[in-house]
Design an enzyme around this catalytic site. Structure first.
Site, PDB file in Angstrom:
ATOM      1  N   ASP A 279      30.678  31.726  29.108  1.00  0.00           N
ATOM      2  CA  ASP A 279      30.886  32.111  30.505  1.00  0.00           C
ATOM      3  C   ASP A 279      32.054  33.068  30.598  1.00  0.00           C
ATOM      4  O   ASP A 279      33.185  32.645  30.751  1.00  0.00           O
ATOM      5  CB  ASP A 279      31.134  30.849  31.340  1.00  0.00           C
ATOM      6  CG  ASP A 279      31.143  31.140  32.823  1.00  0.00           C
ATOM      7  OD1 ASP A 279      30.759  32.248  33.210  1.00  0.00           O
ATOM      8  OD2 ASP A 279      31.552  30.255  33.594  1.00  0.00           O
ATOM      9  N   GLU A 311      35.097  36.843  39.055  1.00  0.00           N
ATOM     10  CA  GLU A 311      33.956  36.059  39.534  1.00  0.00           C
ATOM     11  C   GLU A 311      34.337  34.601  39.723  1.00  0.00           C
ATOM     12  O   GLU A 311      33.899  33.954  40.660  1.00  0.00           O
ATOM     13  CB  GLU A 311      32.790  36.159  38.530  1.00  0.00           C
ATOM     14  CG  GLU A 311      31.479  35.542  39.025  1.00  0.00           C
ATOM     15  CD  GLU A 311      31.335  34.041  38.752  1.00  0.00           C
ATOM     16  OE1 GLU A 311      30.470  33.416  39.376  1.00  0.00           O
ATOM     17  OE2 GLU A 311      32.096  33.490  37.923  1.00  0.00           O
TER      18      GLU A 311
HETATM   19 ZN   LIG Z   1      30.135  32.826  34.889  1.00  0.00          ZN
END
Ligand SMILES: [Zn+2]
Length: 452
Positions: A279, A311
């Protein structure tokens, strides 16, 4: 222009991890020499944690600019984005009654600090937000709320969406009832002692996640009927003002319709506990490989790679990109965001206007050959691409059965990426990219309101 290095270089630089077969799924067809994992490992290993506004984030921006140039992308630039910087500091928790036991915790993103020296209070355990709301205020006032909600492991990862509300809203709801702090069982599936962080709505009380085995200690303490369970909790996390970050953008100009854009995106930032390998270095690796394929085999429309800032805890990069490029939205054919870990592809979803189904139909057969479905889905897309006004969004569903073992934890490191599985996502992404970059392929406009 730099060519992709031959296979043996990647094998020496980044030996593939053993492929773990998942029951019931067809074989992953090999994509020889896919560099996506290598790109992801470079970002994860050499830059590491990169929370928005941190020194690691600035290093990631520099790395991405350099990497795009090296791969032969054009118009490479870092577009500045103002972000709110949050710093983790220290966090500690300890059961003080009916027995003494230290617990592993990590503060949740946006958590304020406790008073200096921490706080100590009785624990009230609930398994959901609704259970908390149903309690009389006097059962919560002055206490620490412990949200003991268990996430289910599924291939789709849908257990995450069903459980994450206690992380995002738990502190806010607990505060309304007079609680002094909020602790959650980590929203994850690993039984290892790695607390899972993530963002929460800003609240006036501090909040943290317990590693899953530690949450279970606390549950047993509550259920042991040995009297009230008390806990001491401290965190020094805080907001540290505004900082500068950037969206990193690069393009492969179209040979026939350079003003028509296909956006391929992933987010460059990561949580601070691990290396952000799955991620979202994995997604960065995928879109960089797709772009480098387009450099080698230019397409009629322009392929634009966008590596969004922030994000994880603010979406400021996505908002800035959408605002700065709003004039290009009508010319953006579609956006593919890759932010679902590193598992193999399972299906493709898309949205757009009434013509989208016909526009995507030519992909049905090649995807079916790979045992992948293709379906219209108004919810397709991701957190960053969802900000793009009216732009049709594509999503590659990936095998998430192991993703939430490491997601947002210290265990999110590159050894978890299986080269063949990530290459499978690249293969599917390349099918989509080639198709979308053909003149005349028109998915219309996405009519639905932006995702919250
Ligand atoms: Zn992510």
């Amino acid at each position: 222009m730099r060519r992709i290095a031959p296979l043996f270089l990647f094998l020496t630089a980044c030996p593939p991890a053993a492929v773990q077969r998942i029951g019931g799924l067809p074989e992953v067809p090999p994509v020889p020499g896919s560099p996506a994992r290598d790109f992801a490992c470079q970002l994860a290993d050499q830059v590491g944690p990169r929370l928005a506004g941190s020194p690691g984030d600035a290093k990631a921006v520099a790395w991405a600019v350099e990497k795009m140039k090296e791969l032969g992308l054009s118009n490479v630039r870092a577009e500045p984005v103002k972000v709110l910087r949050w710093e983790r500091g220290e966090a500690a928790a300890e059961i003080t009654a009916p027995f003494h036991r230290k617990l592993l915790v990590a503060a949740l993103g946006s958590s304020e600090s406790t008073p200096a020296g921490g706080l100590e209070a009785e624990v009230v355990r609930v398994s959901s937000l609704d259970e908390l709301r149903a309690l009389p205020d006097e059962r919560v006032k002055g206490r620490i709320v412990f949200f003991d909600k268990v996430m289910e492991r599924t291939i789709s990862g849908e257990g995450y969406g069903k459980t994450v509300d206690v992380r995002s809203r738990g502190a806010l709801e607990a505060e309304k009832k007079g609680a002094v702090a909020s602790l959650i069982r980590s929203v994850g599936t690993s039984e290892a002692r790695f607390p899972h962080t993530g963002n929460m709505r800003k609240a006036g009380i501090p909040a943290a996640a317990l590693a899953i085995p530690d949450a279970e200690v606390l549950r047993r303490a509550v259920q042991s009927n040995q009297g009230p369970v008390r806990l001491r909790f401290s965190t020094t996390s805080r907001f540290a003002g505004e900082a500068e970050s950037a969206n990193v953008i690069g393009e492969v100009p179209g040979t026939a319709k350079p003003d028509e854009l296909v956006v391929l995106g992933a987010h460059l930032d990561s949580w601070d506990l691990g290396d952000g390998a799955l991620d979202d270095a994995a997604g960065v690796g995928v879109v960089l490989e797709l772009a480098s394929r387009a450099v080698e085999r230019p397409l009629p429309r322009t392929v634009r790679v966008v590596l969004w800032a922030n994000e994880e805890n603010g979406l400021k990069g996505a908002a800035a990109y959408a605002a700065q490029h709003v004039a290009e939205a009508p010319k953006t054919v579609a956006a593919l965001e890759v932010d679902s870990g590193a598992g193999r592809a399972l299906a493709v979803q898309y949205n757009g206007g009434p013509q989208a189904e016909a526009a995507m139909q030519p992909l049905a057969a090649p995807l079916a050959k790979l045992s992948l479905g293709l379906a219209a889905d108004s919810e397709a897309g991701g957190a960053d691409s969802g900000e793009l006004d009216g732009v049709p969004l594509l999503h590659i569903s990936q095998d998430n059965s192991r993703y939430f073992d490491v997601h947002h934890t210290a265990d999110d490191t590159c050894d978890k990426i299986v080269e063949e599985e990530l290459a499978h996502v690249v293969g599917v992404g390349w099918l989509l990219t080639q198709h979308l970059a053909q003149p005349g392929v028109d998915l219309g406009r996405r009519p639905l309101p932006k995702k919250p």
